[in-house]
Design a protein around this motif. Sequence first.
Motif, PDB file in Angstrom:
ATOM      1  N   GLY A 141      39.331  10.052 -11.037  1.00 41.85           N
ATOM      2  CA  GLY A 141      38.279   9.911 -11.600  1.00 41.85           C
ATOM      3  C   GLY A 141      37.321   9.501 -10.366  1.00 41.85           C
ATOM      4  N   ILE A 142      37.118   9.888  -9.208  1.00 36.37           N
ATOM      5  CA  ILE A 142      35.577   9.436  -8.432  1.00 36.37           C
ATOM      6  C   ILE A 142      34.371  10.638  -8.501  1.00 36.37           C
ATOM      7  CG2 ILE A 142      35.240   8.710  -5.863  1.00 36.37           C
ATOM      8  CD1 ILE A 142      36.736   6.774  -7.075  1.00 36.37           C
ATOM      9  N   PRO A 143      33.630   9.529  -8.983  1.00 37.33           N
ATOM     10  CA  PRO A 143      32.374  10.837  -8.915  1.00 37.33           C
ATOM     11  C   PRO A 143      31.556  11.336  -7.412  1.00 37.33           C
ATOM     12  CG  PRO A 143      31.570   8.446  -9.332  1.00 37.33           C
ATOM     13  CD  PRO A 143      33.160   8.643  -9.441  1.00 37.33           C
ATOM     14  N   GLU A 144      31.712  12.517  -7.236  1.00 31.25           N
ATOM     15  CA  GLU A 144      30.580  13.174  -6.045  1.00 31.25           C
ATOM     16  C   GLU A 144      31.937  12.821  -4.920  1.00 31.25           C
ATOM     17  OE1 GLU A 144      26.680  12.883  -5.227  1.00 31.25           O
ATOM     18  OE2 GLU A 144      27.329  11.344  -5.790  1.00 31.25           O
ATOM     19  N   PRO A 145      33.585  13.295  -5.129  1.00 27.66           N
ATOM     20  CA  PRO A 145      34.319  12.869  -4.393  1.00 27.66           C
ATOM     21  C   PRO A 145      34.632  13.239  -2.821  1.00 27.66           C
ATOM     22  CG  PRO A 145      35.619  14.805  -5.577  1.00 27.66           C
ATOM     23  CD  PRO A 145      33.746  14.065  -6.534  1.00 27.66           C
ATOM     24  N   GLU A 146      33.951  14.362  -2.700  1.00 24.96           N
ATOM     25  CA  GLU A 146      34.087  15.252  -1.253  1.00 24.96           C
ATOM     26  C   GLU A 146      32.576  13.700  -0.649  1.00 24.96           C
ATOM     27  OE1 GLU A 146      32.538  18.785   1.301  1.00 24.96           O
ATOM     28  OE2 GLU A 146      32.515  18.962  -0.831  1.00 24.96           O
ATOM     29  N   LYS A 147      31.547  13.637  -1.250  1.00 24.32           N
ATOM     30  CA  LYS A 147      31.125  12.000  -0.320  1.00 24.32           C
ATOM     31  C   LYS A 147      31.573  10.911  -0.538  1.00 24.32           C
ATOM     32  CE  LYS A 147      26.384  10.175  -1.048  1.00 24.32           C
ATOM     33  NZ  LYS A 147      25.422   9.854  -1.670  1.00 24.32           N
ATOM     34  N   ARG A 148      31.889  10.525  -1.058  1.00 22.08           N
ATOM     35  CA  ARG A 148      32.581   9.002  -1.429  1.00 22.08           C
ATOM     36  C   ARG A 148      33.488   9.418  -0.474  1.00 22.08           C
ATOM     37  NH1 ARG A 148      29.742   4.886  -2.930  1.00 22.08           N
ATOM     38  NH2 ARG A 148      28.754   5.510  -5.764  1.00 22.08           N
ATOM     39  N   ALA A 149      34.161  10.578   0.361  1.00 21.71           N
ATOM     40  CA  ALA A 149      35.448   9.753   0.820  1.00 21.71           C
ATOM     41  C   ALA A 149      34.842   9.212   2.328  1.00 21.71           C
ATOM     42  CB  ALA A 149      35.965  11.223   1.193  1.00 21.71           C
ATOM     43  N   THR A 150      33.827   9.935   2.528  1.00 17.94           N
ATOM     44  CA  THR A 150      33.421   9.122   3.426  1.00 17.94           C
ATOM     45  C   THR A 150      32.799   8.089   4.006  1.00 17.94           C
ATOM     46  OG1 THR A 150      30.881  10.038   3.573  1.00 17.94           O
ATOM     47  CG2 THR A 150      32.399  11.903   4.328  1.00 17.94           C
ATOM     48  N   ASN A 151      32.831   7.368   2.409  1.00 15.76           N
ATOM     49  CA  ASN A 151      32.385   5.712   1.941  1.00 15.76           C
ATOM     50  C   ASN A 151      32.798   5.195   3.032  1.00 15.76           C
ATOM     51  OD1 ASN A 151      30.389   6.117  -0.797  1.00 15.76           O
ATOM     52  ND2 ASN A 151      29.943   6.380   1.286  1.00 15.76           N
ATOM     53  N   TYR A 152      32.710   3.554   2.762  1.00 18.42           N
ATOM     54  CA  TYR A 152      33.598   2.035   3.062  1.00 18.42           C
ATOM     55  C   TYR A 152      34.058   1.720   2.128  1.00 18.42           C
ATOM     56  CZ  TYR A 152      33.121   3.549   7.965  1.00 18.42           C
ATOM     57  OH  TYR A 152      32.981   4.339   9.716  1.00 18.42           O
ATOM     58  N   PRO A 153      35.365   0.560   1.910  1.00 16.00           N
ATOM     59  CA  PRO A 153      35.035   0.324   0.995  1.00 16.00           C
ATOM     60  C   PRO A 153      34.142  -0.515   0.088  1.00 16.00           C
ATOM     61  CG  PRO A 153      37.709  -0.207   2.489  1.00 16.00           C
ATOM     62  CD  PRO A 153      35.866   1.114   3.538  1.00 16.00           C
ATOM     63  N   HIS A 154      33.828  -1.547   1.329  1.00 18.71           N
ATOM     64  CA  HIS A 154      32.611  -2.184   0.972  1.00 18.71           C
ATOM     65  C   HIS A 154      31.471  -1.502   0.108  1.00 18.71           C
ATOM     66  CE1 HIS A 154      30.676  -1.011   4.792  1.00 18.71           C
ATOM     67  NE2 HIS A 154      29.287  -1.239   3.769  1.00 18.71           N
ATOM     68  N   GLU A 155      31.151   0.315  -0.156  1.00 19.50           N
ATOM     69  CA  GLU A 155      30.885   0.953  -0.389  1.00 19.50           C
ATOM     70  C   GLU A 155      31.042   0.885  -2.036  1.00 19.50           C
ATOM     71  OE1 GLU A 155      27.843   3.255   2.337  1.00 19.50           O
ATOM     72  OE2 GLU A 155      30.008   3.314   3.196  1.00 19.50           O
ATOM     73  N   PHE A 156      32.638   1.076  -2.339  1.00 26.71           N
ATOM     74  CA  PHE A 156      32.972   1.056  -3.831  1.00 26.71           C
ATOM     75  C   PHE A 156      32.911  -0.498  -4.947  1.00 26.71           C
ATOM     76  CE2 PHE A 156      35.944   5.057  -3.438  1.00 26.71           C
ATOM     77  CZ  PHE A 156      34.962   5.725  -2.749  1.00 26.71           C
ATOM     78  N   SER A 157      32.432  -0.364  -5.891  1.00 28.10           N
ATOM     79  CA  SER A 157      32.864  -0.741  -7.026  1.00 28.10           C
ATOM     80  C   SER A 157      34.094  -1.892  -7.393  1.00 28.10           C
ATOM     81  CB  SER A 157      31.930  -0.677  -8.256  1.00 28.10           C
ATOM     82  OG  SER A 157      33.115   0.239  -9.510  1.00 28.10           O
ATOM     83  N   GLY A 158      34.565  -2.003  -7.232  1.00 29.15           N
ATOM     84  CA  GLY A 158      36.060  -3.388  -7.683  1.00 29.15           C
ATOM     85  C   GLY A 158      36.924  -2.023  -8.306  1.00 29.15           C
ATOM     86  N   GLY A 159      36.637  -1.185  -9.599  1.00 27.83           N
ATOM     87  CA  GLY A 159      36.826  -0.244 -10.147  1.00 27.83           C
ATOM     88  C   GLY A 159      37.656   0.616  -9.298  1.00 27.83           C
ATOM     89  N   MET A 160      36.115   1.155  -8.792  1.00 25.86           N
ATOM     90  CA  MET A 160      36.296   2.488  -7.597  1.00 25.86           C
ATOM     91  C   MET A 160      37.469   2.286  -6.097  1.00 25.86           C
ATOM     92  SD  MET A 160      32.320   3.602  -7.474  1.00 25.86           S
ATOM     93  CE  MET A 160      33.117   5.330  -6.615  1.00 25.86           C
ATOM     94  N   ARG A 161      36.915   1.026  -6.125  1.00 24.66           N
ATOM     95  CA  ARG A 161      38.618   0.468  -4.861  1.00 24.66           C
ATOM     96  C   ARG A 161      39.708   0.259  -5.969  1.00 24.66           C
ATOM     97  NH1 ARG A 161      34.841  -3.558  -3.155  1.00 24.66           N
ATOM     98  NH2 ARG A 161      35.636  -4.984  -4.869  1.00 24.66           N
ATOM     99  N   GLN A 162      40.001   0.274  -7.424  1.00 22.56           N
ATOM    100  CA  GLN A 162      41.176   0.197  -7.601  1.00 22.56           C
ATOM    101  C   GLN A 162      41.976   1.605  -7.810  1.00 22.56           C
ATOM    102  OE1 GLN A 162      42.700  -2.764  -7.401  1.00 22.56           O
ATOM    103  NE2 GLN A 162      43.301  -1.968  -8.785  1.00 22.56           N
ATOM    104  N   ARG A 163      40.502   2.886  -8.406  1.00 24.24           N
ATOM    105  CA  ARG A 163      41.059   4.226  -7.921  1.00 24.24           C
ATOM    106  C   ARG A 163      41.302   4.852  -6.979  1.00 24.24           C
ATOM    107  NH1 ARG A 163      39.542   6.871 -12.775  1.00 24.24           N
ATOM    108  NH2 ARG A 163      37.735   5.038 -13.860  1.00 24.24           N
TER     109      ARG A 163
END
Length: 325
Positions: A141-163
Amino acid sequence: MNSELLQVENLTTRFYTEDGVVNAVDGNSFKLQEAETMGIVGESGSGKTVTVLSIMRLIENPGRIEQGSILYRGEDLLEKSNREMRDLRGNEIGMVFQDSLSSLNPTYTIGGQISRVMKYHTNLPGRKRKERAVEILDKVGIPEPEKRATNYPHEFSGGMRQRALIAMAISCNPSILILDEPTTALDVTIEAQIFELVEDLKADVGMGTILITHDLAVVANSCDRVAIMYAGNIVEKAEIMALYDEPLHPYTIGLLNSIPDLDSRSKAELPSIPGEVPDLISLPEGCNFSPRCEYARDACTAANPPLEEKKPDRYAACIRVSEID
């Protein structure tokens, strides 16, 4: 009929400190079936996390797994070599730790970390691992997964990090997923989404799941069975609805009474369990719960009662079960 994934028998783990011996897990037994979610519930310091770290063979000095067996598909994990356990972790048994930020490497992208797990456990080439990482991020359930795959952990919210952690844990299609307080510090909306995600994954691939939590309300809609832990011991085991309908152990009764009733208009003070969890170095005489138990009698100080079947498929460690209303 579901097949048995995990059978833990008489598991005992202790920590040898300068202050004394910490009886963190004391002779506990339970089973996990395919496509089943089992909750392990108790207050902080009850031994929940040490139990699953023992299953993963991640107990470090001064801790020791002193006795018992941990059978995964019939093979005892305590007899496996360190190399065999490294191959098994993440591949056969995945684990999501409590603190999502410290569990992720801040110097690698999210997609890169998922790819590294697959690199260790699979023969997929780099391009396929990247594609698979994007697919899994989309699945959790990560939105825009291709883009988000290139992000670092600090760029994710707490819920997205858990996902993202769940994505890493399931990247190699494990048979068992262990979740240690997976929704701590998350708001109730994100919490509900995380548990819905776990249910979907369980239905898709037949994973067995162990959920560690201090909150009995959390397990109501997410678990099939539950084990209640107190001071290193499992004090009650039951199917979840049976436990809610008729708790047998005084500690379980206290936990259930402490859950707020959102339908009630009463302004009465919420009941709580008196006292504190005992020091695991110096446990009380007899039943570990007796100093906090309103039902305790002199006989309760004679010995810590074993977990026994009190009713069909209902287990409790209390000598007064039949007398408690």
